[in-house]
Write a protein that holds these residues in place. Structure first.
Motif, PDB file in Angstrom:
ATOM      1  N   LYS A   1      37.917  38.250  47.190  1.00  0.00           N
ATOM      2  CA  LYS A   1      38.759  39.195  46.086  1.00  0.00           C
ATOM      3  C   LYS A   1      38.658  40.472  46.674  1.00  0.00           C
ATOM      4  O   LYS A   1      37.604  41.091  47.421  1.00  0.00           O
TER       5      LYS A   1
ATOM      6  N   ASP B   1      41.990  36.341  38.874  1.00  0.00           N
ATOM      7  CA  ASP B   1      40.557  36.777  38.628  1.00  0.00           C
ATOM      8  C   ASP B   1      39.704  35.695  38.568  1.00  0.00           C
ATOM      9  O   ASP B   1      40.138  34.381  38.361  1.00  0.00           O
TER      10      ASP B   1
ATOM     11  N   SER C   1      42.724  42.124  42.750  1.00  0.00           N
ATOM     12  CA  SER C   1      41.957  40.999  41.989  1.00  0.00           C
ATOM     13  C   SER C   1      40.531  41.160  42.060  1.00  0.00           C
ATOM     14  O   SER C   1      39.857  42.050  42.890  1.00  0.00           O
TER      15      SER C   1
END
Length: 434
Positions: free
Chosen positions: A331, A284, A242
């Motif tokens: 992320k 994302d 991600s």
């Protein structure tokens, strides 16, 4: 009751692809202030008038390939007919119908004339004709989203990609798409069982037990196959990461100077990237930061409406705002996509004052900017810079930024910017850091 049928000849409006026309009008709808480079960035009177829209549609009809040659001939008629006034009126009617259909489809809305309304309520009364002012229009969120989709489709088509996948990395994990030999199951793996390998392990184990006399025969002489923990095999797939991205757009004055509009292509790429992430990479995140004399985050839906102003380039403040946004994101990858065409020429001091110097690379500004680049590197943030200029000093500056943050430096043009940005974003096998 009698019915009389006549031949259906169609309507010129029916032959027109409205979405194709809206795409042709993208330069107007994404106007960045190029037509009035010295104007106020908040004053968009000139390129948001119905007259400007009328002229852009007229240009698209005759030069954009929106109408076929047969349709144009039907519209204008034969010059020998002599009815040029009728042809001109038919053209004006068609343009008016196009504008009305764009409003009906939700691509634009009419902007109210607030000044005339105030005069009317005061009893002054609004005049008609040239003194009444020019009627304006506003671009809708639907139109901006559509332009992002069309830009993405055109860019992916030019790169030969029919669809976009996920971010590939060098690491393997247990997932859905098999790309490597199955492996024994370990605690924590996704339970994506490989049936054939698992059963084969169980059969081999049973065969070994049978050979040693340890296998148990079922009722009637049948054999049962039981699967133990050690028999489990799972399929391997490429690890899909991600990513949190901040796209930094330079909206300083140089982006529309020197006879070239560099800001509109940059906005078009930003819209395409936003559409790509929303539709293909839902895990994302994307944020947008404008940097000029200062810097600020803006909502993604406002990307298409921002304009260039008489600003300097405060690169450090843009990086600082982007870093603070990314530090909140949990992320695998965090990156800054910086699109600019100029050298750092402004700096926000500790007391909030803006220090400016547009002459050369000011050592003080450059040093403070590199300090912020180092802060991004310590936070694990990669900076990929897309430079729309090739000045020698700028090249050296951008390459040093890339080397500090292990990012990439791309020296491109407004025409190839989109391909570079999207290829960099999607090609994660060679650009992912682990």
């Amino acid at each position: 009751m009698k019915y009389r049928y006549t031949k259906f000849t169609g309507d010129l409006l029916d032959e027109l692809d409205l979405e194709d026309l809206v795409s042709k009008l993208s330069d107007l709808l994404l106007s960045s202030g190029f037509n009035n480079p010295w104007g106020n960035p908040l004053d968009n009177e000139e390129d948001r008038t119905m007259q400007a829209l009328h002229d852009a549609i007229l240009e698209a009809l005759f030069s954009g390939g929106v109408l076929s040659e047969d349709a144009l001939q039907k519209l204008l008629g034969e010059p020998a007919d002599g009815d040029q006034e009728g042809a001109r009126q038919q053209l004006e009617d068609l343009i008016q119908q196009i504008i009305e259909r764009m409003m009906d489809r939700g691509f634009i809305t009419g902007s109210p004339d607030l000044e005339r309304e105030r005069e009317h309520r005061r009893g002054v009364g609004g005049s008609t004709g040239e003194d009444a002012g020019q009627v304006r229009f506003e671009v809708t969120d639907k139109a901006l989203d559509f332009l992002g989709y069309r830009a993405l489709r055109d860019l992916l088509g030019s790169m030969g990609r029919s669809s976009a996948g996920r971010h590939d990395t060098r690491h393997l994990s247990t997932g859905i798409e098999t790309v490597a030999a199955p492996k024994p199951y370990e605690f924590g793996d996704t339970l994506n069982i490989d049936p054939s390998s698992t059963i084969l392990n169980a059969v081999q184990r049973l065969h070994g037990q049978e050979a040693s006399g340890l296998a148990a025969q079922g009722p009637g002489g049948s054999w049962s196959l039981s699967i133990d923990y050690a028999d489990l095999m799972v399929a391997q797939s490429e690890y899909q990461s991600s990513c949190a991205t901040v796209i930094m757009l330079d909206c300083s004055h140089s982006m529309i100077l020197y006879g070239e509009d560099r800001f509109t292509p940059a906005k078009r790429v930003a819209l395409a990237l936003a559409h790509l992430i929303r539709t293909q990479y839902p895990g994302d995140s994307l944020h947008a930061v404008l940097f000029h004399d200062s810097a600020e985050e803006i909502p993604l839906k406002q990307l298409g409406r921002v304009r260039v102003g008489p600003y300097y380039t405060n690169t450090r403040e843009g990086l600082r705002v982007a870093r603070r946004i990314l530090e909140r994101q949990k992320k695998d990858m965090r990156q800054i996509v910086m699109i600019t065409d100029g050298k750092p020429s402004a700096l926000t001091r500790a007391d909030g004052q803006i220090y400016k110097n547009a002459f050369g690379l000011d050592p003080y500004i450059v040093a403070e900017t590199f300090t912020e680049v180092n802060a991004c590197q310590k936070a694990g943030i990669m900076i990929n810079t897309f430079m729309l200029a090739r000045d020698h000093d700028l090249v050296a500056f951008v390459r040093r930024v890339a080397s500090i943050c292990r990012g990439k430096a791309y020296f491109t043009t407004p025409y190839t910017l989109g391909q570079y940005v999207l290829m960099d974003y999607m090609d994660r096998k060679t650009k992912t850091i682990h």
